[in-house]
Design a protein around this motif. Structure first.
Motif, mmCIF file in Angstrom:
data_model
loop_
_atom_site.group_PDB
_atom_site.id
_atom_site.type_symbol
_atom_site.label_atom_id
_atom_site.label_comp_id
_atom_site.label_asym_id
_atom_site.label_seq_id
_atom_site.Cartn_x
_atom_site.Cartn_y
_atom_site.Cartn_z
ATOM 1 N N UNK A 24 0.895 -1.091 -0.042
ATOM 2 C CA UNK A 24 0.041 -0.119 -0.040
ATOM 3 C C UNK A 24 0.838 1.177 0.168
ATOM 4 N N UNK A 25 0.715 2.120 -0.922
ATOM 5 C CA UNK A 25 1.609 3.367 -1.163
ATOM 6 C C UNK A 25 0.685 4.419 -1.326
ATOM 7 N N UNK A 26 1.421 5.658 -0.931
ATOM 8 C CA UNK A 26 0.516 6.869 -1.161
ATOM 9 C C UNK A 26 1.394 7.779 -1.878
ATOM 10 N N UNK A 27 0.983 8.619 -2.901
ATOM 11 C CA UNK A 27 1.810 9.613 -3.438
ATOM 12 C C UNK A 27 1.852 10.632 -2.602
ATOM 13 N N UNK A 28 3.214 11.258 -2.258
ATOM 14 C CA UNK A 28 3.170 12.345 -1.295
ATOM 15 C C UNK A 28 3.348 13.567 -2.173
ATOM 16 N N UNK A 29 3.668 13.745 -3.638
ATOM 17 C CA UNK A 29 3.548 14.896 -4.208
ATOM 18 C C UNK A 29 2.684 14.880 -5.506
ATOM 19 N N UNK A 30 3.139 15.056 -6.621
ATOM 20 C CA UNK A 30 2.474 15.140 -7.682
ATOM 21 C C UNK A 30 2.724 14.220 -8.945
ATOM 22 N N UNK A 31 2.041 14.476 -9.899
ATOM 23 C CA UNK A 31 2.130 13.393 -11.243
ATOM 24 C C UNK A 31 3.607 13.641 -12.022
ATOM 25 N N UNK A 32 4.115 14.722 -12.000
ATOM 26 C CA UNK A 32 5.155 15.041 -12.451
ATOM 27 C C UNK A 32 6.472 14.415 -12.076
ATOM 28 N N UNK A 33 6.495 14.375 -10.558
ATOM 29 C CA UNK A 33 7.587 13.717 -9.880
ATOM 30 C C UNK A 33 7.013 12.726 -8.778
ATOM 31 N N UNK A 34 6.540 11.842 -9.023
ATOM 32 C CA UNK A 34 5.828 10.975 -7.983
ATOM 33 C C UNK A 34 6.711 10.486 -6.894
ATOM 34 N N UNK A 35 6.184 10.536 -5.595
ATOM 35 C CA UNK A 35 7.312 10.203 -4.703
ATOM 36 C C UNK A 35 6.288 9.214 -3.854
ATOM 37 N N UNK A 36 6.471 7.753 -4.028
ATOM 38 C CA UNK A 36 5.395 7.182 -3.272
ATOM 39 C C UNK A 36 6.148 6.526 -2.126
ATOM 40 N N UNK A 37 5.124 6.595 -1.033
ATOM 41 C CA UNK A 37 5.780 6.238 0.263
ATOM 42 C C UNK A 37 4.795 4.894 0.764
ATOM 43 N N UNK A 38 5.633 3.874 0.975
ATOM 44 C CA UNK A 38 4.903 2.613 1.637
ATOM 45 C C UNK A 38 4.541 2.557 2.908
ATOM 46 N N UNK A 39 3.383 2.708 3.220
ATOM 47 C CA UNK A 39 2.693 2.790 4.384
ATOM 48 C C UNK A 39 1.944 1.485 4.960
ATOM 49 N N UNK A 40 1.861 0.567 4.207
ATOM 50 C CA UNK A 40 1.556 -0.769 4.803
ATOM 51 C C UNK A 40 1.869 -1.900 3.630
ATOM 52 N N UNK A 41 1.944 -3.074 4.354
ATOM 53 C CA UNK A 41 2.136 -4.417 3.536
ATOM 54 C C UNK A 41 1.425 -5.305 4.074
ATOM 55 N N UNK A 42 0.775 -6.416 3.384
ATOM 56 C CA UNK A 42 0.095 -7.612 3.781
ATOM 57 C C UNK A 42 1.082 -8.808 2.963
ATOM 58 N N UNK A 43 1.181 -9.794 3.625
ATOM 59 C CA UNK A 43 1.746 -10.946 3.135
ATOM 60 C C UNK A 43 1.075 -12.221 3.335
ATOM 61 N N UNK A 44 0.832 -13.107 2.723
ATOM 62 C CA UNK A 44 0.172 -14.288 3.131
ATOM 63 C C UNK A 44 1.160 -15.487 2.875
ATOM 64 N N UNK A 45 1.079 -16.185 3.974
ATOM 65 C CA UNK A 45 2.053 -17.467 3.992
ATOM 66 C C UNK A 45 1.298 -18.562 3.172
ATOM 67 N N UNK A 46 1.648 -18.989 1.898
ATOM 68 C CA UNK A 46 0.757 -19.969 1.195
ATOM 69 C C UNK A 46 1.802 -20.895 0.618
ATOM 70 N N UNK A 47 1.983 -22.021 1.444
ATOM 71 C CA UNK A 47 2.850 -23.020 1.145
ATOM 72 C C UNK A 47 2.296 -23.767 -0.087
ATOM 73 N N UNK A 48 3.133 -24.706 -0.899
ATOM 74 C CA UNK A 48 2.707 -25.144 -2.239
ATOM 75 C C UNK A 48 1.392 -26.254 -1.753
ATOM 76 N N UNK A 49 0.991 -26.352 -3.038
ATOM 77 C CA UNK A 49 -0.357 -27.333 -2.731
ATOM 78 C C UNK A 49 0.100 -28.588 -2.074
ATOM 79 N N UNK A 50 1.091 -29.099 -2.828
ATOM 80 C CA UNK A 50 1.513 -30.411 -2.030
ATOM 81 C C UNK A 50 1.526 -30.323 -0.440
ATOM 82 N N UNK A 51 2.313 -29.275 0.074
ATOM 83 C CA UNK A 51 2.586 -29.186 1.295
ATOM 84 C C UNK A 51 1.338 -29.094 2.253
ATOM 85 N N UNK A 52 0.047 -28.736 1.414
ATOM 86 C CA UNK A 52 -1.157 -28.336 2.090
ATOM 87 C C UNK A 52 -2.200 -29.498 1.954
ATOM 88 N N UNK A 53 -2.073 -30.190 0.799
ATOM 89 C CA UNK A 53 -2.900 -31.487 0.631
ATOM 90 C C UNK A 53 -2.576 -32.476 1.820
#
Length: 151
Positions: free
Chosen positions: A20-49
Motif C-alpha cells: 500500500x503506497x501513497x503519493x506524497x507529491x504530484x504526477x510530474x515527480x511522484x514520490x510513493x511512500x509504502x505505508x502498509x504491507x500484507x503478505x500471505x504465507x501460502x505453502x505449495x499445494x503439495x504441502x497443504x494437501x
C-alpha cells in the motif's frame, strides 16, 4: 491522461503480497511512500494437501477414475485477493482515500474486480495489469507514471 495526484493510493499486489503506497507529491515527480504491507504465507499445494487424490467407481466392472484433489494453493491465492478487496472497502468506508490505482497481476485484478465493492470501484482511477510487488519503490514510481501517461 490519468494523473497521480497527491494523496492517491497505489496498491501493488500479486496473489500473495500487497503493498500500500501513497503519493506524497504530484504526477510530474511522484514520490510513493509504502505505508502498509500484507503478505500471505501460502505453502505449495503439495504441502497443504492431506492425502493423495481419491478414486470413484465409474459404474462398469472394475472401472475406477481418479478424482482431482482441491488445489489449496490456488484457493488461498483467490482468497487473498478477496481479502484485499474487503480491506480496500474498509479503508474507503473510513474515508482514508479518494483515488486509487491498482497494479496487480491479471489474475488478481480479475478477482479484485469481481469482489470489489462499488464504493471502492468508484475511486479507482486506473488499473495496471502487471506484477510489480518485488520491484523497488523507485521503479514502481517510474512504471506506474509511464502507464498512466499512456492512458
Amino acid at each position: 491522461m490519468t494523473e497521480l495526484k497527491q494523496g492517491t493510493w497505489i496498491v501493488v499486489a500479486d496473489s500473495e503480497k500487497a503493498l500500500f503506497l501513497r503519493n506524497l507529491t504530484d504526477h510530474e515527480n511522484p514520490n510513493l511512500d509504502v505505508f502498509d504491507e500484507e503478505e500471505q504465507d501460502n505453502p505449495s499445494d503439495r504441502a497443504q494437501s492431506a492425502n493423495r487424490p481419491g478414486r470413484m467407481s465409474d459404474g462398469g466392472p472394475g472401472q475406477r477414475s481418479a478424482l482431482d484433489d482441491t488445489d489449496w494453493h490456488e484457493l488461498a491465492k483467490d482468497r487473498f485477493a478477496a481479502d484485499l478487496a474487503e480491506k480496500l472497502y474498509d479503508e474507503a468506508h473510513k474515508g482514508h482515500f479518494d483515488k486509487l490505482v491498482i497494479v496487480a497481476s491479471p489474475q488478481v485484478l480479475g478477482v479484485l474486480r469481481e469482489e470489489m465493492h462499488k464504493e471502492v470501484a468508484d475511486k479507482v482511477i486506473a488499473e495496471v495489469p502487471k506484477t510489480l510487488t518485488n520491484h523497488p519503490v523507485r521503479e514502481i514510481e517510474k512504471l506506474v507514471k509511464k502507464e498512466l501517461d499512456a492512458t
